[in-house]
Scaffold this motif. Structure first.
Motif, PDB file in Angstrom:
ATOM      1  N   THR A  31       0.853  -1.443   0.257  1.00  0.00           N
ATOM      2  CA  THR A  31       0.121   0.049   0.038  1.00  0.00           C
ATOM      3  C   THR A  31       1.123   1.562  -0.113  1.00  0.00           C
ATOM      4  N   ALA A  32       1.908   1.100   0.672  1.00  0.00           N
ATOM      5  CA  ALA A  32       2.927   2.614   1.014  1.00  0.00           C
ATOM      6  C   ALA A  32       3.649   2.941  -0.369  1.00  0.00           C
ATOM      7  N   CYS A  33       4.154   1.867  -1.589  1.00  0.00           N
ATOM      8  CA  CYS A  33       4.242   1.708  -2.342  1.00  0.00           C
ATOM      9  C   CYS A  33       3.606   2.149  -3.596  1.00  0.00           C
ATOM     10  N   LYS A  34       2.239   1.781  -3.789  1.00  0.00           N
ATOM     11  CA  LYS A  34       1.666   1.965  -4.428  1.00  0.00           C
ATOM     12  C   LYS A  34       1.400   3.381  -4.139  1.00  0.00           C
ATOM     13  N   ALA A  35       0.852   4.014  -3.284  1.00  0.00           N
ATOM     14  CA  ALA A  35       0.572   5.512  -2.615  1.00  0.00           C
ATOM     15  C   ALA A  35       1.763   5.972  -3.487  1.00  0.00           C
ATOM     16  N   MET A  36       3.281   6.020  -3.007  1.00  0.00           N
ATOM     17  CA  MET A  36       3.789   6.851  -3.681  1.00  0.00           C
ATOM     18  C   MET A  36       4.392   7.272  -5.011  1.00  0.00           C
ATOM     19  N   GLU A  37       3.513   5.974  -5.599  1.00  0.00           N
ATOM     20  CA  GLU A  37       3.758   5.848  -7.214  1.00  0.00           C
ATOM     21  C   GLU A  37       2.302   5.917  -8.653  1.00  0.00           C
ATOM     22  N   ASP A  38       1.583   6.012  -6.997  1.00  0.00           N
ATOM     23  CA  ASP A  38       0.051   6.579  -7.813  1.00  0.00           C
ATOM     24  C   ASP A  38       0.104   8.074  -7.782  1.00  0.00           C
ATOM     25  N   ASP A  39       0.805   8.548  -6.878  1.00  0.00           N
ATOM     26  CA  ASP A  39       0.994   9.824  -7.016  1.00  0.00           C
ATOM     27  C   ASP A  39       1.308  11.077  -7.264  1.00  0.00           C
ATOM     28  N   PRO A  40       0.729  11.510  -8.124  1.00  0.00           N
ATOM     29  CA  PRO A  40       1.619  12.762  -8.808  1.00  0.00           C
ATOM     30  C   PRO A  40       2.050  13.649  -8.732  1.00  0.00           C
ATOM     31  N   GLU A  41       1.838  14.103  -7.435  1.00  0.00           N
ATOM     32  CA  GLU A  41       3.513  14.894  -6.884  1.00  0.00           C
ATOM     33  C   GLU A  41       4.413  13.801  -5.950  1.00  0.00           C
ATOM     34  N   SER A  42       4.431  12.935  -6.708  1.00  0.00           N
ATOM     35  CA  SER A  42       5.118  11.742  -6.185  1.00  0.00           C
ATOM     36  C   SER A  42       6.659  12.329  -6.419  1.00  0.00           C
ATOM     37  N   PRO A  43       7.789  12.348  -5.331  1.00  0.00           N
ATOM     38  CA  PRO A  43       9.342  12.803  -5.384  1.00  0.00           C
ATOM     39  C   PRO A  43      10.100  12.429  -6.998  1.00  0.00           C
TER      40      PRO A  43
END
Length: 427
Positions: free
Chosen positions: A81-93
């Motif tokens: 869930t945490a990996c996918k959240a960071m990958e999915d977020d359009p503002e991800s670093p």
């Protein structure tokens, strides 16, 4: 559990739980002053990761799904869930740009965000769509597979190695044709790929690794400088031609082609041996796939879920960030551990087993969101629809040779590096 000893029987058809609170990625602010720092996992051993990372991943998921690992100088994120959240977020670093820029000699699309990334991604997508794979590249991939199957058969069942003699040269030849580098020998492209990904993992620490990456980059640049003007005048269906037709400049073509080379050999070569290994260890499921060709895509995706060729997606934090309630500090590197996320038991029941019939959940072996791997259809098609099926067609009883050593290696990039095979010769 090491791949060579993992149980590979079908898992139960349990349904994954749905967490009530999905992790969120967002900039830290005043309201986050109470957000805890990531726990420190000073016990993580890079040598153990290289040999077999999965015991480490299981412990991290259980004790600290987001942890600071001093010996790797980065946060490791191991839950799905945490990996996918960071990958999915359009503002991800953005991806860890320092090592990528050092390896490729410039900033490719994976290290860009927003409109800049979208423009370059839109330029490459048309050459890699499923219809293009089927209409243009299927005959090329099939021809190449037969070419290297002839080589493999000539080596014979007592000496053949699936990785060395089939997976590596076939992946390189397919990519050379797909890119439009038809005059580049497969072994040269494979050498470039190894040099680039080695430097991404090296981070400039070993000067010999850096030197090999620089030499490979100079060779690739020279080929592209000669190739691009001709493709602008006489376009074709190749990736480089499509990029040139979309108006991409030579420097941008250089960086992005070298990015494609770095993954476009490494991922298919390891996906091929991983898929074969998974089927070899599951005779009943192998028979099921061979009897029903529509299952090849399912088998391919399940195999790379189990062993993702790219085990980690690197990121660099540009500001203080909160992920799943944990505070991450600006300027630090993050490793999204895709290999760990794809074996998260909360989402994948009996995650260490190969199971064609598990409940469908999108694995992260190709990433997710805006930076999902552009070459996913090329890999699925060339490996899952052509290379491995044709291997079984040529040698129906092909199998891993237990009398010779098989070997796995890596955690940033992972796959078989020795895969001895044998079969019964027909007369």
């Amino acid at each position: 559990m090491n791949e060579t000893t993992a149980a590979r029987c079908p898992a139960s058809a349990a349904t994954r739980p749905t967490p009530s609170d999905e992790p969120q990625l967002r900039p830290a602010d005043v309201a986050d002053t109470a957000a805890p720092e990531a726990p420190v996992a000073d016990w993580v051993d890079p040598t153990a990761l290289q040999e077999d990372p999965y015991p480490t991943y299981r412990r991290l998921r259980a004790e600290a799904p987001i942890a600071w690992v001093p010996r790797l100088n980065r946060y490791l994120v191991t839950s799905y869930t945490a990996c996918k959240a960071m990958e999915d977020d359009p503002e991800s670093p953005r991806a860890g740009t320092e090592n990528i820029i050092r390896s490729l000699g410039g900033v490719p699309m994976i290290a860009k965000t927003g409109a800049e990334h979208a423009a370059e991604r839109a330029a490459v997508n048309p050459a890699l769509r499923p219809k293009c794979m089927q209409d243009v590249w299927e005959p090329v991939f099939t021809r190449n597979a037969h070419l290297y199957l002839d080589v493999l058969s000539g080596i014979g069942p007592e000496r053949a190695d699936l990785y060395r003699d089939y997976a590596v040269p076939l992946a390189a030849r397919n990519l050379a044709d797909l890119l439009g580098m038809r005059d580049v020998p497969a072994e040269q492209l494979a050498r470039w790929s190894k040099a680039f990904i080695s430097e991404m993992a090296n981070g400039g620490k070993d000067p010999d690794v850096s030197r090999r990456a620089a030499e490979a980059g100079a060779e690739a640049d020279a080929v592209l400088d000669d190739l691009v003007p001709g493709l602008r005048r006489r376009p074709d269906d190749s990736v480089i031609s499509v990029l040139a037709a979309k108006g991409m400049g030579v420097p941008e073509i250089r960086h992005n082609v070298k990015l494609i080379v770095s993954g476009g050999v490494n991922e298919p070569q390891h996906a091929l041996t991983t898929l074969f290994w998974a089927l070899d260890g599951s005779p009943e499921q192998r028979a099921e796939v061979l009897a029903e060709p529509r299952l090849w895509r399912t088998a391919f995706d399940e195999a790379i879920r189990m062993v993702a060729p790219i085990g980690m997606i690197p990121k660099t934090l540009e500001q203080d960030t909160v992920l799943d309630g944990v505070r991450l500090r600006a300027g630090r590197d993050v490793g999204l551990m895709i290999s760990a996320a794809n074996r998260d038991p909360e989402w994948f029941p009996a995650p260490d087993t190969f199971d064609l019939h598990r409940p469908k959940v999108a694995h992260l072996a190709f990433g997710a969101g805006a930076h999902m791997c552009a070459g996913l259809w090329a890999a699925r098609w060339s490996v899952g629809q052509i290379a491995v099926p044709l291997l079984y067609e040529r040698h129906p009883d092909v199998r891993i040779d237990p009398s010779r050593r098989s070997r796995w290696a890596g955690w940033f990039f992972r796959g078989m590096t020795e895969c001895p095979i044998t079969w019964t010769e027909t007369r």
